[in-house]
Design a protein around this motif. Structure first.
Motif, PDB file in Angstrom:
ATOM      1  N   LYS A  25     -41.827 -35.205  19.307  1.00  0.00           N
ATOM      2  CA  LYS A  25     -42.951 -34.466  19.891  1.00  0.00           C
ATOM      3  C   LYS A  25     -43.297 -33.223  19.082  1.00  0.00           C
ATOM      4  O   LYS A  25     -44.458 -32.947  18.824  1.00  0.00           O
ATOM      5  CB  LYS A  25     -42.628 -34.082  21.329  1.00  0.00           C
ATOM      6  N   ARG A  26     -42.268 -32.434  18.724  1.00  0.00           N
ATOM      7  CA  ARG A  26     -42.475 -31.213  17.935  1.00  0.00           C
ATOM      8  C   ARG A  26     -41.115 -30.692  17.529  1.00  0.00           C
ATOM      9  O   ARG A  26     -40.093 -31.146  18.041  1.00  0.00           O
ATOM     10  CB  ARG A  26     -43.237 -30.147  18.723  1.00  0.00           C
ATOM     11  N   ILE A  27     -41.080 -29.741  16.645  1.00  0.00           N
ATOM     12  CA  ILE A  27     -39.819 -29.104  16.288  1.00  0.00           C
ATOM     13  C   ILE A  27     -39.402 -28.231  17.467  1.00  0.00           C
ATOM     14  O   ILE A  27     -40.194 -27.413  17.956  1.00  0.00           O
ATOM     15  CB  ILE A  27     -39.956 -28.257  15.010  1.00  0.00           C
ATOM     16  N   HIS A  28     -38.174 -28.392  17.925  1.00  0.00           N
ATOM     17  CA  HIS A  28     -37.676 -27.601  19.045  1.00  0.00           C
ATOM     18  C   HIS A  28     -37.189 -26.225  18.578  1.00  0.00           C
ATOM     19  O   HIS A  28     -37.493 -25.208  19.183  1.00  0.00           O
ATOM     20  CB  HIS A  28     -36.542 -28.340  19.761  1.00  0.00           C
ATOM     21  N   HIS A  29     -36.403 -26.206  17.501  1.00  0.00           N
ATOM     22  CA  HIS A  29     -35.916 -24.932  16.973  1.00  0.00           C
ATOM     23  C   HIS A  29     -35.509 -25.098  15.513  1.00  0.00           C
ATOM     24  O   HIS A  29     -35.360 -26.199  15.021  1.00  0.00           O
ATOM     25  CB  HIS A  29     -34.734 -24.398  17.793  1.00  0.00           C
ATOM     26  N   ILE A  30     -35.329 -23.969  14.887  1.00  0.00           N
ATOM     27  CA  ILE A  30     -34.827 -23.886  13.526  1.00  0.00           C
ATOM     28  C   ILE A  30     -33.554 -23.054  13.601  1.00  0.00           C
ATOM     29  O   ILE A  30     -33.494 -22.078  14.355  1.00  0.00           O
ATOM     30  CB  ILE A  30     -35.865 -23.214  12.597  1.00  0.00           C
ATOM     31  N   ALA A  31     -32.541 -23.431  12.852  1.00  0.00           N
ATOM     32  CA  ALA A  31     -31.284 -22.684  12.849  1.00  0.00           C
ATOM     33  C   ALA A  31     -31.113 -21.968  11.516  1.00  0.00           C
ATOM     34  O   ALA A  31     -31.342 -22.544  10.460  1.00  0.00           O
ATOM     35  CB  ALA A  31     -30.103 -23.626  13.101  1.00  0.00           C
ATOM     36  N   VAL A  32     -30.694 -20.710  11.589  1.00  0.00           N
ATOM     37  CA  VAL A  32     -30.497 -19.872  10.414  1.00  0.00           C
ATOM     38  C   VAL A  32     -29.107 -19.249  10.516  1.00  0.00           C
ATOM     39  O   VAL A  32     -28.678 -18.856  11.608  1.00  0.00           O
ATOM     40  CB  VAL A  32     -31.570 -18.759  10.351  1.00  0.00           C
ATOM     41  N   ILE A  33     -28.431 -19.140   9.391  1.00  0.00           N
ATOM     42  CA  ILE A  33     -27.119 -18.499   9.351  1.00  0.00           C
ATOM     43  C   ILE A  33     -27.233 -17.153   8.654  1.00  0.00           C
ATOM     44  O   ILE A  33     -27.851 -17.046   7.591  1.00  0.00           O
ATOM     45  CB  ILE A  33     -26.079 -19.384   8.621  1.00  0.00           C
ATOM     46  N   GLY A  34     -26.651 -16.150   9.259  1.00  0.00           N
ATOM     47  CA  GLY A  34     -26.601 -14.820   8.670  1.00  0.00           C
ATOM     48  C   GLY A  34     -25.173 -14.320   8.651  1.00  0.00           C
ATOM     49  O   GLY A  34     -24.283 -14.931   9.238  1.00  0.00           O
ATOM     50  N   LEU A  69     -43.589 -19.868  21.756  1.00  0.00           N
ATOM     51  CA  LEU A  69     -42.475 -20.715  22.196  1.00  0.00           C
ATOM     52  C   LEU A  69     -41.704 -21.345  21.047  1.00  0.00           C
ATOM     53  O   LEU A  69     -40.822 -22.160  21.274  1.00  0.00           O
ATOM     54  CB  LEU A  69     -42.924 -21.778  23.212  1.00  0.00           C
ATOM     55  N   CYS A  70     -41.999 -20.968  19.808  1.00  0.00           N
ATOM     56  CA  CYS A  70     -41.195 -21.404  18.666  1.00  0.00           C
ATOM     57  C   CYS A  70     -39.821 -20.762  18.804  1.00  0.00           C
ATOM     58  O   CYS A  70     -39.719 -19.558  19.032  1.00  0.00           O
ATOM     59  CB  CYS A  70     -41.867 -20.941  17.375  1.00  0.00           C
ATOM     60  N   GLN A  71     -38.764 -21.580  18.692  1.00  0.00           N
ATOM     61  CA  GLN A  71     -37.413 -21.064  18.866  1.00  0.00           C
ATOM     62  C   GLN A  71     -36.632 -21.072  17.556  1.00  0.00           C
ATOM     63  O   GLN A  71     -36.847 -21.922  16.704  1.00  0.00           O
ATOM     64  CB  GLN A  71     -36.647 -21.889  19.896  1.00  0.00           C
ATOM     65  N   LEU A  72     -35.718 -20.117  17.464  1.00  0.00           N
ATOM     66  CA  LEU A  72     -34.853 -20.006  16.308  1.00  0.00           C
ATOM     67  C   LEU A  72     -33.441 -19.740  16.818  1.00  0.00           C
ATOM     68  O   LEU A  72     -33.250 -18.917  17.710  1.00  0.00           O
ATOM     69  CB  LEU A  72     -35.323 -18.854  15.419  1.00  0.00           C
ATOM     70  N   GLU A  73     -32.457 -20.458  16.281  1.00  0.00           N
ATOM     71  CA  GLU A  73     -31.052 -20.192  16.571  1.00  0.00           C
ATOM     72  C   GLU A  73     -30.494 -19.400  15.401  1.00  0.00           C
ATOM     73  O   GLU A  73     -30.570 -19.846  14.264  1.00  0.00           O
ATOM     74  CB  GLU A  73     -30.251 -21.492  16.706  1.00  0.00           C
ATOM     75  N   LEU A  74     -29.963 -18.246  15.687  1.00  0.00           N
ATOM     76  CA  LEU A  74     -29.383 -17.388  14.657  1.00  0.00           C
ATOM     77  C   LEU A  74     -27.874 -17.409  14.829  1.00  0.00           C
ATOM     78  O   LEU A  74     -27.347 -16.993  15.858  1.00  0.00           O
ATOM     79  CB  LEU A  74     -29.932 -15.968  14.799  1.00  0.00           C
ATOM     80  N   PHE A  75     -27.184 -17.952  13.843  1.00  0.00           N
ATOM     81  CA  PHE A  75     -25.728 -18.002  13.841  1.00  0.00           C
ATOM     82  C   PHE A  75     -25.222 -16.926  12.889  1.00  0.00           C
ATOM     83  O   PHE A  75     -25.730 -16.808  11.775  1.00  0.00           O
ATOM     84  CB  PHE A  75     -25.223 -19.369  13.352  1.00  0.00           C
ATOM     85  N   ILE A  76     -24.241 -16.153  13.325  1.00  0.00           N
ATOM     86  CA  ILE A  76     -23.684 -15.103  12.491  1.00  0.00           C
ATOM     87  C   ILE A  76     -22.240 -15.463  12.152  1.00  0.00           C
ATOM     88  O   ILE A  76     -21.386 -15.541  13.036  1.00  0.00           O
ATOM     89  CB  ILE A  76     -23.721 -13.726  13.191  1.00  0.00           C
ATOM     90  N   PHE A  77     -21.989 -15.719  10.870  1.00  0.00           N
ATOM     91  CA  PHE A  77     -20.655 -15.995  10.344  1.00  0.00           C
ATOM     92  C   PHE A  77     -20.384 -14.979   9.240  1.00  0.00           C
ATOM     93  O   PHE A  77     -21.050 -15.008   8.199  1.00  0.00           O
ATOM     94  CB  PHE A  77     -20.560 -17.405   9.762  1.00  0.00           C
ATOM     95  N   LYS A  78     -19.436 -14.092   9.439  1.00  0.00           N
ATOM     96  CA  LYS A  78     -19.153 -13.031   8.466  1.00  0.00           C
ATOM     97  C   LYS A  78     -18.779 -13.559   7.094  1.00  0.00           C
ATOM     98  O   LYS A  78     -18.991 -12.895   6.089  1.00  0.00           O
ATOM     99  CB  LYS A  78     -18.038 -12.133   8.988  1.00  0.00           C
ATOM    100  N   SER A  79     -18.229 -14.768   7.022  1.00  0.00           N
ATOM    101  CA  SER A  79     -17.770 -15.297   5.732  1.00  0.00           C
ATOM    102  C   SER A  79     -18.667 -16.415   5.196  1.00  0.00           C
ATOM    103  O   SER A  79     -18.241 -17.187   4.340  1.00  0.00           O
ATOM    104  CB  SER A  79     -16.333 -15.806   5.870  1.00  0.00           C
ATOM    105  N   ALA A  80     -19.902 -16.503   5.656  1.00  0.00           N
ATOM    106  CA  ALA A  80     -20.813 -17.541   5.151  1.00  0.00           C
ATOM    107  C   ALA A  80     -21.033 -17.347   3.651  1.00  0.00           C
ATOM    108  O   ALA A  80     -21.191 -16.216   3.180  1.00  0.00           O
ATOM    109  CB  ALA A  80     -22.140 -17.484   5.886  1.00  0.00           C
TER     110      ALA A  80
END
Length: 128
Positions: A3-12, A51-62
């Motif tokens: 149907k559409r993109i639900h979310h985008i995930a980004v790592i910081g 309503l565009c969603q983004l998941e932001l994951f934070i990993f100190k050692s990425a």
């Protein structure tokens, strides 16, 4: 059927810098935040008024991004804006430097790039 993109995930890597950037610079609002003790990491669910969603994951050692912007996988995030000059002025006031404005050779629309705190390319694309 998709149907559409639900979310985008980004790592910081840095919780404060990344949250500030995506909320204050890009205008996302926080839907939910979760600390994952077993991974010593955070997951922040963000949303735009569209309503565009983004998941932001934070990993100190990425690990760092291998190149800019031609690494395999996600090349960049692009956001539609009505007035590119106003948006560049706004992010500049927030201490964000952008590249020079370019013209899309296929649409003749104006756009520019800048980076999030971890070097992920962000594009502003003028639609008017």
């Amino acid at each position: 059927m998709l149907k559409r993109i639900h979310h985008i995930a980004v790592i910081g890597r840095n919780y404060e810098k990344s949250k500030w950037f995506y909320c204050e610079v890009l205008g996302f609002s926080v839907l939910a935040e979760h600390y994952q003790a077993h991974r010593d990491s955070y997951k922040i669910d963000l949303v735009l008024p569209s309503l565009c969603q983004l998941e932001l994951f934070i990993f100190k050692s990425a690990p760092p991004r291998p190149s800019f912007p031609e690494a395999l996988g996600l090349r960049h995030l692009a956001f539609e804006v009505d007035n590119l000059d106003e948006e560049i002025e706004r992010i500049t006031r927030l201490g964000i430097e952008s590249e020079a404005v370019r013209i899309d050779p296929y649409t003749n629309k104006r756009f520019c790039f800048f980076a999030d705190p971890d070097g992920l390319p962000i594009e502003l694309y003028e639609t008017n």
